[in-house]
Design a protein around this motif. Structure first.
Motif, PDB file in Angstrom:
ATOM      1  N   THR A  37       0.669  -1.464  -0.025  1.00 18.94           N
ATOM      2  CA  THR A  37      -0.032  -0.175   0.158  1.00 18.94           C
ATOM      3  C   THR A  37       0.720   1.347   0.120  1.00 18.94           C
ATOM      4  N   GLU A  38       2.008   1.268   0.810  1.00 24.58           N
ATOM      5  CA  GLU A  38       2.700   2.571   1.018  1.00 24.58           C
ATOM      6  C   GLU A  38       4.311   1.992   1.408  1.00 24.58           C
ATOM      7  N   MET A  39       5.086   3.117   1.085  1.00 22.55           N
ATOM      8  CA  MET A  39       6.377   2.864   1.684  1.00 22.55           C
ATOM      9  C   MET A  39       6.307   2.753   3.195  1.00 22.55           C
ATOM     10  N   GLN A  40       7.314   2.139   3.726  1.00 23.71           N
ATOM     11  CA  GLN A  40       7.604   2.309   5.151  1.00 23.71           C
ATOM     12  C   GLN A  40       7.996   3.615   5.336  1.00 23.71           C
ATOM     13  N   PRO A  41       7.984   4.215   6.595  1.00 22.59           N
ATOM     14  CA  PRO A  41       8.256   5.719   7.244  1.00 22.59           C
ATOM     15  C   PRO A  41       9.837   5.590   7.214  1.00 22.59           C
ATOM     16  N   GLN A  42      10.622   6.342   6.784  1.00 21.03           N
ATOM     17  CA  GLN A  42      12.028   6.322   7.055  1.00 21.03           C
ATOM     18  C   GLN A  42      12.182   6.663   8.448  1.00 21.03           C
ATOM     19  N   GLU A  43      13.570   6.002   8.912  1.00 21.06           N
ATOM     20  CA  GLU A  43      13.893   5.828  10.077  1.00 21.06           C
ATOM     21  C   GLU A  43      15.285   6.465  10.264  1.00 21.06           C
ATOM     22  N   PRO A  44      15.565   7.427  11.276  1.00 23.56           N
ATOM     23  CA  PRO A  44      16.928   8.443  11.087  1.00 23.56           C
ATOM     24  C   PRO A  44      18.137   7.386  11.115  1.00 23.56           C
ATOM     25  N   ASP A  45      18.103   6.172  11.672  1.00 21.97           N
ATOM     26  CA  ASP A  45      19.245   5.466  11.803  1.00 21.97           C
ATOM     27  C   ASP A  45      19.351   4.033  10.955  1.00 21.97           C
ATOM     28  N   ALA A 121      25.027   0.643   2.199  1.00 22.52           N
ATOM     29  CA  ALA A 121      23.784   1.421   2.619  1.00 22.52           C
ATOM     30  C   ALA A 121      24.000   2.817   3.381  1.00 22.52           C
ATOM     31  N   GLU A 122      23.283   3.731   3.064  1.00 17.35           N
ATOM     32  CA  GLU A 122      23.449   5.260   3.775  1.00 17.35           C
ATOM     33  C   GLU A 122      22.000   5.354   4.732  1.00 17.35           C
ATOM     34  N   LYS A 123      22.154   5.746   5.621  1.00 20.35           N
ATOM     35  CA  LYS A 123      21.005   6.376   6.594  1.00 20.35           C
ATOM     36  C   LYS A 123      20.080   6.920   5.765  1.00 20.35           C
ATOM     37  N   ARG A 124      18.730   6.713   6.238  1.00 15.24           N
ATOM     38  CA  ARG A 124      17.487   7.290   5.473  1.00 15.24           C
ATOM     39  C   ARG A 124      17.395   7.200   4.070  1.00 15.24           C
ATOM     40  N   THR A 125      18.113   6.217   3.516  1.00 11.35           N
ATOM     41  CA  THR A 125      17.981   5.744   1.977  1.00 11.35           C
ATOM     42  C   THR A 125      17.146   4.466   1.823  1.00 11.35           C
ATOM     43  N   ARG A 126      16.356   4.604   0.665  1.00  9.15           N
ATOM     44  CA  ARG A 126      15.868   3.257   0.221  1.00  9.15           C
ATOM     45  C   ARG A 126      16.465   2.942  -1.157  1.00  9.15           C
ATOM     46  N   TYR A 127      16.531   1.444  -0.874  1.00  8.28           N
ATOM     47  CA  TYR A 127      17.159   0.525  -2.033  1.00  8.28           C
ATOM     48  C   TYR A 127      16.148  -0.358  -2.566  1.00  8.28           C
ATOM     49  N   PHE A 128      16.171  -0.744  -3.645  1.00  9.78           N
ATOM     50  CA  PHE A 128      15.167  -1.570  -4.580  1.00  9.78           C
ATOM     51  C   PHE A 128      15.986  -2.561  -5.218  1.00  9.78           C
ATOM     52  N   TYR A 129      15.687  -3.968  -5.287  1.00 11.10           N
ATOM     53  CA  TYR A 129      16.194  -5.015  -5.871  1.00 11.10           C
ATOM     54  C   TYR A 129      15.065  -5.950  -6.458  1.00 11.10           C
ATOM     55  N   LEU A 130      15.099  -5.888  -7.828  1.00  9.82           N
ATOM     56  CA  LEU A 130      14.290  -6.759  -8.514  1.00  9.82           C
ATOM     57  C   LEU A 130      14.810  -8.020  -9.053  1.00  9.82           C
ATOM     58  N   LEU A 131      14.062  -9.159  -8.505  1.00  5.71           N
ATOM     59  CA  LEU A 131      14.414 -10.503  -9.158  1.00  5.71           C
ATOM     60  C   LEU A 131      13.478 -10.699 -10.158  1.00  5.71           C
ATOM     61  N   LEU A 166       5.704  -2.243  -7.248  1.00  8.36           N
ATOM     62  CA  LEU A 166       5.390  -2.516  -5.811  1.00  8.36           C
ATOM     63  C   LEU A 166       3.939  -2.699  -5.740  1.00  8.36           C
ATOM     64  N   LYS A 167       3.324  -1.482  -6.482  1.00  8.27           N
ATOM     65  CA  LYS A 167       1.800  -1.604  -6.304  1.00  8.27           C
ATOM     66  C   LYS A 167       1.047  -2.795  -6.817  1.00  8.27           C
ATOM     67  N   GLY A 168       1.806  -3.688  -7.598  1.00 12.31           N
ATOM     68  CA  GLY A 168       1.090  -5.069  -7.716  1.00 12.31           C
ATOM     69  C   GLY A 168       1.558  -6.231  -7.158  1.00 12.31           C
ATOM     70  N   LEU A 169       2.110  -6.060  -6.159  1.00 10.91           N
ATOM     71  CA  LEU A 169       2.828  -7.084  -5.341  1.00 10.91           C
ATOM     72  C   LEU A 169       2.350  -7.127  -3.926  1.00 10.91           C
ATOM     73  N   GLN A 170       2.452  -8.374  -3.401  1.00 10.85           N
ATOM     74  CA  GLN A 170       2.028  -8.805  -1.889  1.00 10.85           C
ATOM     75  C   GLN A 170       3.374  -9.266  -1.166  1.00 10.85           C
ATOM     76  N   LEU A 171       3.100  -9.139   0.151  1.00 14.21           N
ATOM     77  CA  LEU A 171       3.909  -9.950   1.132  1.00 14.21           C
ATOM     78  C   LEU A 171       3.825 -11.353   0.900  1.00 14.21           C
TER      79      LEU A 171
END
Length: 172
Positions: A37-45, A121-131, A166-171
């Motif tokens: 449904t939506e991205m997880q909120p970013q956390e500072p650390d 990885a850097e703080k407060r950054t999102r990374y995406f890997y597609l298989l 992501l909008k078409g995917l499920q856990l």
């Protein structure tokens, strides 16, 4: 005329068939959890990593030809974070620093060779890997499995590319 076959024994047999079918379908390797449904909120650390799985260029293929029952487990810094099933995604938060990502060699379910990626990885950054995978030509010699995989890729993609997928995917 009353048919005797539909007695208690037949009902038990039908119940066992139904349970067996459910057990077989459980192994179909399709993600069946909550839809994204939506991205997880970013956390500072922390940094966030999303793993996405499509097959045959689609989130869940309508064509039997593009399906594979195979799925890998994903390892982040040596810790198994879950199974990446067809039409599914995984979310992991990690501390900043060097991150090792691998598909785990699960002979029964993932006949392809282990794939690995490294990430700083850097703080407060999102990374995406597609298989991305599709049926076809790589056989698992260890398990003698009928799972074949071709066109296998495991690549980092941008957030702009990831969000529509992501909008078409499920856990799982």
């Amino acid at each position: 005329m009353k048919l005797q076959w539909f007695g208690a024994t037949a009902r038990k047999f039908l119940l066992l068939c139904l349970l067996g079918t459910c057990a077989l379908l459980q192994g179909c390797a399709i993600a069946m959890g909550n839809k994204f449904t939506e991205m997880q909120p970013q956390e500072p650390d922390f940094a966030h990593i999303y793993f996405l799985r499509i097959e045959g260029g689609k989130t869940i293929s309508d064509s039997r030809r593009d399906r594979t029952g195979a799925f890998p487990d994903i390892s982040v810094n040596g810790q198994n974070v879950g199974s990446l099933k067809r039409g599914g995604y995984l979310f992991v938060k990690v501390p900043p620093g060097q991150i090792s990502i691998k598909t785990l060699d699960t002979p029964t379910w993932w006949p392809a060779p282990m794939l690995s990626r490294e990430l700083k990885a850097e703080k407060r950054t999102r990374y995406f890997y597609l298989l991305s995978s599709s049926d076809g030509g790589l056989v698992n010699p260890k398990a003698g499995s009928g799972n074949w995989i071709v066109n296998l890729s495991f690549e980092r993609i941008s957030e702009a590319e990831a969000v529509p997928i992501l909008k078409g995917l499920q856990l799982p």
